[in-house]
Motif scaffolding. Structure first.
Motif, PDB file in Angstrom:
ATOM      1  N   MET A 283      14.569 -11.721   2.623  1.00 43.06           N
ATOM      2  CA  MET A 283      13.161 -12.526   1.732  1.00 43.06           C
ATOM      3  C   MET A 283      12.278 -11.775   1.495  1.00 43.06           C
ATOM      4  SD  MET A 283      11.965 -16.424   2.668  1.00 43.06           S
ATOM      5  CE  MET A 283      11.737 -15.800   4.359  1.00 43.06           C
ATOM      6  N   PHE A 284      11.894 -10.753   3.176  1.00 47.00           N
ATOM      7  CA  PHE A 284      10.723 -10.173   2.550  1.00 47.00           C
ATOM      8  C   PHE A 284      10.386  -8.455   2.260  1.00 47.00           C
ATOM      9  CE2 PHE A 284       9.415 -13.692   6.214  1.00 47.00           C
ATOM     10  CZ  PHE A 284       8.123 -13.560   5.969  1.00 47.00           C
ATOM     11  N   THR A 285      11.766  -8.197   1.757  1.00 42.60           N
ATOM     12  CA  THR A 285      11.846  -7.188   1.425  1.00 42.60           C
ATOM     13  C   THR A 285      12.173  -7.226  -0.184  1.00 42.60           C
ATOM     14  OG1 THR A 285      13.739  -6.424   1.961  1.00 42.60           O
ATOM     15  CG2 THR A 285      11.877  -5.623   3.910  1.00 42.60           C
ATOM     16  N   GLN A 286      13.232  -7.921  -0.520  1.00 42.89           N
ATOM     17  CA  GLN A 286      13.613  -7.574  -1.345  1.00 42.89           C
ATOM     18  C   GLN A 286      13.509  -9.157  -2.664  1.00 42.89           C
ATOM     19  OE1 GLN A 286      18.070  -7.279  -0.851  1.00 42.89           O
ATOM     20  NE2 GLN A 286      17.706  -5.105  -1.195  1.00 42.89           N
ATOM     21  N   GLY A 287      12.643  -9.772  -2.049  1.00 49.70           N
ATOM     22  CA  GLY A 287      12.370 -11.519  -2.522  1.00 49.70           C
ATOM     23  C   GLY A 287      13.463 -12.189  -1.772  1.00 49.70           C
TER      24      GLY A 287
ATOM     25  N   PHE B 102       7.178  -3.666   0.662  1.00 51.90           N
ATOM     26  CA  PHE B 102       6.926  -4.998   1.025  1.00 51.90           C
ATOM     27  C   PHE B 102       6.898  -5.311  -0.537  1.00 51.90           C
ATOM     28  CE2 PHE B 102       5.364  -4.923   5.492  1.00 51.90           C
ATOM     29  CZ  PHE B 102       6.370  -5.023   5.709  1.00 51.90           C
ATOM     30  N   ASP B 103       8.034  -5.233  -2.062  1.00 53.92           N
ATOM     31  CA  ASP B 103       8.483  -5.543  -3.036  1.00 53.92           C
ATOM     32  C   ASP B 103       7.914  -6.826  -3.335  1.00 53.92           C
ATOM     33  OD1 ASP B 103       9.558  -3.547  -3.378  1.00 53.92           O
ATOM     34  OD2 ASP B 103      11.332  -3.441  -3.471  1.00 53.92           O
ATOM     35  N   VAL B 104       8.157  -7.969  -2.594  1.00 54.25           N
ATOM     36  CA  VAL B 104       7.080  -9.581  -2.752  1.00 54.25           C
ATOM     37  C   VAL B 104       5.934  -9.327  -2.777  1.00 54.25           C
ATOM     38  CG1 VAL B 104       9.407 -10.244  -1.790  1.00 54.25           C
ATOM     39  CG2 VAL B 104       7.538  -9.888  -0.508  1.00 54.25           C
ATOM     40  N   ARG B 105       5.238  -8.283  -1.928  1.00 52.37           N
ATOM     41  CA  ARG B 105       3.801  -8.427  -1.694  1.00 52.37           C
ATOM     42  C   ARG B 105       3.057  -7.669  -3.244  1.00 52.37           C
ATOM     43  NH1 ARG B 105       3.654 -13.031   0.694  1.00 52.37           N
ATOM     44  NH2 ARG B 105       4.317 -12.839   2.720  1.00 52.37           N
ATOM     45  N   ARG B 106       3.951  -6.860  -3.753  1.00 51.87           N
ATOM     46  CA  ARG B 106       3.175  -6.190  -4.866  1.00 51.87           C
ATOM     47  C   ARG B 106       2.990  -7.143  -6.076  1.00 51.87           C
ATOM     48  NH1 ARG B 106       5.809  -0.263  -6.039  1.00 51.87           N
ATOM     49  NH2 ARG B 106       4.589  -0.234  -7.626  1.00 51.87           N
ATOM     50  N   PRO B 107       3.348  -8.043  -6.324  1.00 55.87           N
ATOM     51  CA  PRO B 107       2.998  -9.121  -7.561  1.00 55.87           C
ATOM     52  C   PRO B 107       1.437  -9.561  -7.783  1.00 55.87           C
ATOM     53  CG  PRO B 107       5.411  -9.045  -7.747  1.00 55.87           C
ATOM     54  CD  PRO B 107       4.824  -8.528  -6.078  1.00 55.87           C
ATOM     55  N   VAL B 108       1.705  -9.967  -6.182  1.00 55.22           N
ATOM     56  CA  VAL B 108       0.175 -10.122  -5.700  1.00 55.22           C
ATOM     57  C   VAL B 108      -0.842  -9.254  -5.523  1.00 55.22           C
ATOM     58  CG1 VAL B 108      -1.050 -11.303  -3.828  1.00 55.22           C
ATOM     59  CG2 VAL B 108       1.565 -12.019  -3.656  1.00 55.22           C
ATOM     60  N   ALA B 109      -0.297  -7.646  -4.872  1.00 56.91           N
ATOM     61  CA  ALA B 109      -1.653  -7.060  -5.244  1.00 56.91           C
ATOM     62  C   ALA B 109      -1.986  -6.638  -7.085  1.00 56.91           C
ATOM     63  CB  ALA B 109      -1.442  -6.006  -5.464  1.00 56.91           C
ATOM     64  N   MET B 110      -1.420  -6.439  -7.819  1.00 57.01           N
ATOM     65  CA  MET B 110      -1.034  -6.525  -9.171  1.00 57.01           C
ATOM     66  C   MET B 110      -1.699  -7.579  -9.958  1.00 57.01           C
ATOM     67  SD  MET B 110       2.128  -5.860 -12.163  1.00 57.01           S
ATOM     68  CE  MET B 110       2.758  -5.359 -10.862  1.00 57.01           C
ATOM     69  N   PHE B 111      -1.465  -8.601  -9.319  1.00 59.24           N
ATOM     70  CA  PHE B 111      -1.846 -10.179 -10.728  1.00 59.24           C
ATOM     71  C   PHE B 111      -3.589  -9.998 -10.324  1.00 59.24           C
ATOM     72  CE2 PHE B 111      -4.154 -14.244 -10.283  1.00 59.24           C
ATOM     73  CZ  PHE B 111      -3.783 -15.086 -11.210  1.00 59.24           C
ATOM     74  N   TYR B 112      -3.934 -10.091  -8.579  1.00 60.19           N
ATOM     75  CA  TYR B 112      -5.433  -9.513  -8.440  1.00 60.19           C
ATOM     76  C   TYR B 112      -5.639  -8.691  -8.489  1.00 60.19           C
ATOM     77  CZ  TYR B 112      -4.913 -14.430  -5.888  1.00 60.19           C
ATOM     78  OH  TYR B 112      -4.692 -15.649  -5.621  1.00 60.19           O
ATOM     79  N   ARG B 113      -5.679  -7.858  -8.896  1.00 63.20           N
ATOM     80  CA  ARG B 113      -6.123  -6.640  -9.239  1.00 63.20           C
ATOM     81  C   ARG B 113      -6.967  -6.300 -10.954  1.00 63.20           C
ATOM     82  NH1 ARG B 113      -3.007  -2.597  -8.219  1.00 63.20           N
ATOM     83  NH2 ARG B 113      -4.092  -1.817  -6.627  1.00 63.20           N
ATOM     84  N   ALA B 114      -5.645  -7.041 -11.388  1.00 63.10           N
ATOM     85  CA  ALA B 114      -5.825  -8.095 -13.115  1.00 63.10           C
ATOM     86  C   ALA B 114      -6.749  -8.386 -13.361  1.00 63.10           C
ATOM     87  CB  ALA B 114      -5.176  -8.189 -13.878  1.00 63.10           C
ATOM     88  N   ALA B 115      -6.520  -9.710 -12.534  1.00 64.56           N
ATOM     89  CA  ALA B 115      -7.807 -10.752 -12.464  1.00 64.56           C
ATOM     90  C   ALA B 115      -8.877 -10.294 -12.103  1.00 64.56           C
ATOM     91  CB  ALA B 115      -7.540 -11.929 -11.486  1.00 64.56           C
ATOM     92  N   LEU B 116      -9.336  -9.237 -11.286  1.00 64.97           N
ATOM     93  CA  LEU B 116     -10.803  -9.375 -11.093  1.00 64.97           C
ATOM     94  C   LEU B 116     -11.411  -8.290 -12.328  1.00 64.97           C
ATOM     95  CD1 LEU B 116     -10.027  -8.044  -6.893  1.00 64.97           C
ATOM     96  CD2 LEU B 116     -11.942  -9.408  -7.846  1.00 64.97           C
ATOM     97  N   ALA B 117     -10.688  -7.032 -12.904  1.00 60.66           N
ATOM     98  CA  ALA B 117     -11.195  -6.713 -14.017  1.00 60.66           C
ATOM     99  C   ALA B 117     -11.505  -7.630 -14.717  1.00 60.66           C
ATOM    100  CB  ALA B 117      -9.723  -5.827 -14.560  1.00 60.66           C
ATOM    101  N   CYS B 118     -10.586  -8.962 -14.622  1.00 59.26           N
ATOM    102  CA  CYS B 118     -10.719  -9.562 -16.354  1.00 59.26           C
ATOM    103  C   CYS B 118     -12.471 -10.255 -16.118  1.00 59.26           C
ATOM    104  CB  CYS B 118      -9.724 -10.739 -16.660  1.00 59.26           C
ATOM    105  SG  CYS B 118      -8.869 -10.073 -17.326  1.00 59.26           S
TER     106      CYS B 118
END
Length: 962
Positions: free
Chosen positions: A581-585, A777-793
């Motif tokens: 769950m924590f490494t692959q989703g 921790f692949d399940v955490r990468r989308p969180v970072a991706m989302f907030y990086r883009a949201a901050l830029a916007c």
């Protein structure tokens, strides 16, 4: 039972620049070990134990030569050597005075220390930028080579030191590394590949040496990510047994990480593009000559090494002219191999120089003409054969047995693998250490021993041909099981750092035992038991992916081993579910594993595992976005825990609290945890509790404060929420438990984003992305991706690319099935789509968010989703519908106690009314909502509210009213 050495009270004595540690047979000058013979050390100990007192010659001789009658001249010779060591010159005795005809007196002030006095000379109080072992011996004849290799490193990013086993490659590489410490701003790191049995784990070994934990199935990618933008020198030692893997790893590292340089040691080149090879010859020895004086012989480094090590073994040794030719012949016959020379020199006390040469003639036959193998390899093997042949049968049996240990071992381990009683094992180990065939270290658990790598390789071959290999390895695997089962029992009681110091070193032995057990189906049951025993160690060291791989393999063996449905399967399945769950989703196989473990737990009546499974299943459902199902599961978990497993009650309440937060019971969640558990910043900064809370993969204190920070922000305490979030990250960082830190970062990012603290949010996003990449921790990468883009916007970069990044992040959430908070993520995307004028896309996106929130009971964010829908309606020119939606949002926010969402919606409604010339209505509506807040006045929404209220002066409101 422990050895006598371990039972002695620790003590040390300091005088002048020296410190004497009798139990370690060690004299230090500053922090540097001083070469001193054993009998001279005994004499010194006897004197410093009684400073200022007369110690008779008889007492000193009895101490240095117990039960042996020796001539007084021996005492005089050793006393002279001792005085030279201490720097006492003729007529200027600073430490030892002679009392003529009677004995000696130690005249310098002496300070005695207890156990605390032992630590200072060996442990640096400040962090080091390297892991190089302390050099304790003099290097002979390698200065030019060391300088040349340093020049090579300046011109080439890969330098390999190549030569025969035992020739001194590691010694030279470490000397080069010491010289290069200041040249690499991120450090010099020694990677001992000799311990590695599985070539596939080469990146893991490098990461471990760097202090990094790797969880990803692609360990090399995580390693490269961690080294990016760093300038380091990696010393890859002993590559020959995994030459292809080492070469591939070095080649890829150099290609992908610009700041890395590599110094490798191996018996053959890596054959990688750009490699510069330095072949290390044997130490120089005198040419054949019948007329060679001792002074002339000592101008050759092989003779220097021989004499130096012989003096270590026998303090009375001196090289005389008559023995110089024989010493030269010994060094020549040993081909200048440093290890072979050192081994020969250790027996100088038994045979003398001439006797050693005869032993070499008898037992070490130099081959001439064609040889069956590489010359230097054969020479070293023969040298080791000779040294091995000098041991008793019990000593050789013990050496063969302990060669199965990957690194350090203790008396208990040696006894277990050799099947010899503890007392006998302790005596034999002491003898082998005295003969320099075992090195030893002292740690908090006592004395630990190890074989030199070359000696270990030789002994492993001896073990193989002895026919004892399988039984010894079975004992080793069973011993590793026993040790790790004891570690499991102690885990909840011992301080985390102490537990790790005691059991972390077992990791390589666990890996070796599993590799052996996997070779024969006869060992299926033992392999399964080993895997279960290693679960806590892997989790404690954050080796989540390694754990998942071994657990998956062990599960495949359950059926053939007749252990399906057993407690072993139950434990393996529950860890497989969590690790996956924590490494692959949130994959179906993870849920299936949890359910299988739960079924077995219920069947066999294991309540502890039952609550563990219920907790994991509930978390799985939470992060899948199935809030109502999760709450039901977690209510069962809490009920069972309260009735039967009190120690799990906090975890049950935390997990259930997350579910209740998601379904909108915000005040209940906040009050429950702030009132019942009294958590505050002092609690989570208590370093004595570090890593004592990882019961279910993640640290429970981190879980609690993650939950609190969200509840605090949503219920109208933004500053308190920000303080809790900062303290959570600080605490999680101190635990060094990477899974817990990743959880903390993924929860604090939204708190800072909501508060409008964009710079601080950006720092945590970067940390989260770094953690996810380094540790898999692949399940955490989308969180970072989302907030990086949201901050830029949010900060004005509303380019189409940023919105595309938001869409990709949401697609990644779907890919990993991590759908918790999905309505909120969709609302952010819809908001920025609308700002870019993509109203059709925004309407579609917000409708999906509303449908998801309604279907999954995501009440916690529904006011915000409704507020975004209103902004889209307003952009479409539907002001009346927008006003109705804003009022609906405020009503819902008030119903669930989401004061911060209510304020944000009220801001939009006030702006709408002001635009409609209803300033007084806006003021009367916004003021009481703003007045409910008692802090957080520097956060985004409260700053905006204050600005609007300040601008709505009475004349303006009156004009709006008229």
């Amino acid at each position: 039972m422990t050895s006598d050495l371990a039972e002695r009270p620790s003590r040390s004595y300091s005088f002048g620049p020296f410190m004497l540690i009798p139990e370690r047979q060690l004299l230090l000058q500053g922090e540097a070990p001083v070469r001193i013979g054993g009998r001279a050390l005994d004499i010194l100990t006897a004197l410093v134990e009684r400073p200022g007192e007369l110690v008779s010659k008889r007492e000193l001789m009895a101490r240095a030569w117990p039960n042996i009658i020796v001539d007084e001249g021996n005492l005089k010779v050793n006393m002279a050597a001792l005085r030279r060591t201490l720097g006492d010159g003729p007529g200027a005795a600073k430490y030892i005075a002679t009392v003529t005809g009677r004995g000696y007196q130690f005249t310098s002030p002496v300070q005695r220390h207890g156990s605390s006095g032992l630590a200072a000379p060996f442990r640096s109080p400040t962090p080091r930028n390297h892991n190089l072992p302390i050099a304790t011996s003099t290097i002979f004849g390698r200065a030019d080579t060391i300088d040349a290799i340093r020049r090579d490193l300046g011109e080439s990013r890969l330098v390999s030191v190549v030569g025969a086993g035992g020739i001194g490659k590691t010694t030279v590489a470490l000397a080069v590394a010491e010289h290069e410490l200041k040249a690499f701003k991120d450090g010099v790191w020694f990677v001992d590949l000799a311990l590695l049995q599985d070539p596939a784990l080469t990146p893991n070994a490098i990461a471990t040496a760097l202090g990094l934990a790797v969880h990803s199935a692609d360990a090399f990618a995580s390693l490269c990510e961690s080294l990016r933008d760093r300038e380091v020198l990696l010393v890859l030692d002993s590559c020959e047994h995994i030459i292809d893997a080492a070469a591939s790893c070095a080649d890829r590292l150099l290609a992908e990480v610009a700041g890395v340089r590599i110094l490798a040691t191996s018996r053959e080149p890596l054959r990688v593009k750009g490699e510069r090879v330095r072949r290390l010859p044997g130490l120089g020895a005198p040419p054949r000559s019948s007329r060679l004086s001792a002074a002339e012989a000592l101008s050759f480094p092989a003779i220097e090494l021989f004499v130096d090590r012989a003096t270590d073994s026998f303090e009375l040794f001196e090289l005389h002219d008559v023995d110089a030719p024989a010493a030269a012949e010994i060094c020549r016959r040993l081909d200048g191999l440093a290890l072979a020379i050192e081994l020969a020199a250790t027996r100088i006390d038994a045979f003398g120089v001439g006797g050693l040469l005869k032993q070499l003639d008898d037992r070490f036959r130099l081959l001439v003409g064609r040889r069956a193998g590489p010359e230097r390899h054969r020479t070293l093997i023969e040298t080791l054969d000779w040294s091995y042949g000098l041991l008793t049968e019990s000593e050789t049996a013990l050496l063969r047995a302990v060669s199965v240990f990957a690194g350090l071992f203790d008396i208990e381990g040696a006894s277990a693998v050799s099947n010899v009683a503890l007392a006998e094992t302790a005596d034999a180990v002491a003898q082998l250490a005295a003969k320099s065939l075992l090195a030893f270290d002292v740690d908090t658990d006592g004395v630990a021993y190890r074989l030199l790598e070359t000696t270990r390789a030789y002994c492993l071959e001896r073990l193989r041909v002895s026919g004892e290999d399988q039984i010894i390895r079975q004992r080793h695997a069973e011993h590793v099981c026993t040790v790790l089962e004891r570690a499991t029992a102690e885990w909840a009681e011992r301080p985390a750092r102490e537990w790790e110091a005691a059991y972390g070193r077992v990791l390589d032995d666990l890996r070796g035992a599993l590799a052996w057990a996997s070779q024969d189906t006869v060992n299926r049951s033992l392999r399964i038991r080993l895997t279960v025993a290693g679960l806590l160690l892997w989790n404690h060291l954050s080796l989540t992916e390694e754990c998942r791989v071994h657990v998956s393999q062990a599960i495949e063996e359950l059926g053939p081993a007749g252990l399906a449905g057993s407690v072993f399967e139950m434990q393996l399945q529950v860890w497989l579910g969590g690790a996956t769950m924590f490494t692959q989703g949130l994959m179906p196989q993870a849920r299936d594993a949890m359910q299988r473990a739960l079924d077995i737990a219920v069947q066999i009546g294991d309540t502890d595992c039952r609550v563990r499974c219920l907790r994991l299943i509930g978390v799985f459902e939470l992060f899948s976005g199935e809030n109502d199902a999760a709450v039901r599961t977690l209510e069962t978990f809490a009920s069972v825990a309260a009735a039967e497993v009190p120690s799990a009650v906090l975890e049950a309440e935390v997990a259930l609290g997350i579910g209740k937060l998601f379904i909108g019971q915000l005040h209940d969640v906040r009050q429950r945890f702030e009132r019942r558990h009294l958590l505050n910043l002092e609690d989570i900064s208590d370093t004595q509790r570090l890593r004592r809370h990882v019961r279910y993969l993640s640290d429970r204190i981190v879980d609690v404060t993650n939950l609190l920070s969200h509840a605090q922000w949503l219920t109208g305490s933004p500053d308190i929420a920000l303080d809790t979030a900062r303290a959570t990250v600080d605490y999680a960082s101190k635990t060094k438990h990477h899974l817990s830190l990743g959880n903390a970062l993924s929860w604090v990012c939204p708190v800072f984003y909501w508060a409008g603290h964009y710079d601080e949010c950006g720092r945590y996003v970067t940390m989260l992305d770094d953690q996810a990449r380094r540790h898999g921790f692949d399940v955490r990468r989308p969180v970072a991706m989302f907030y990086r883009a949201a901050l830029a916007c949010a900060q004005g970069d509303d380019a189409a690319q940023r919105i595309d990044d938001l869409e990709r992040a949401i697609a990644e959430f779907h890919s990993t099935r991590h759908l918790a908070r999905l309505p909120f993520y969709l609302s952010v995307l819809a908001d920025f789509q609308a700002r870019r004028g993509r109203l059709g896309d925004a309407e579609t996106t917000i409708r999906a968010a509303l449908d998801r929130a309604d279907a999954k009971n995501d009440l916690w964010c529904l006011p915000e989703v409704s507020q975004v829908q209103a902004s889209i309606l307003l952009a479409q020119g539907q002001a009346d519908r927008a006003e109705m939606q804003l009022k609906k949002s405020m009503t819902l926010a008030q119903a669930i106690g989401a004061s911060s969402w209510r304020l944000r919606t009220a801001l939009d409604l006030a702006r709408l009314w002001c635009a409609q010339s209803r300033a007084d209505d806006a003021y009367q509506m916004l003021l009481p909502i703003f007045s409910e807040f008692t802090e957080g006045f520097e956060t985004r929404d409260l700053v905006a509210a204050a600005d609007i209220l300040g601008s709505l002066s009475t004349p303006q409101r009156n004009r709006g009213h008229s």
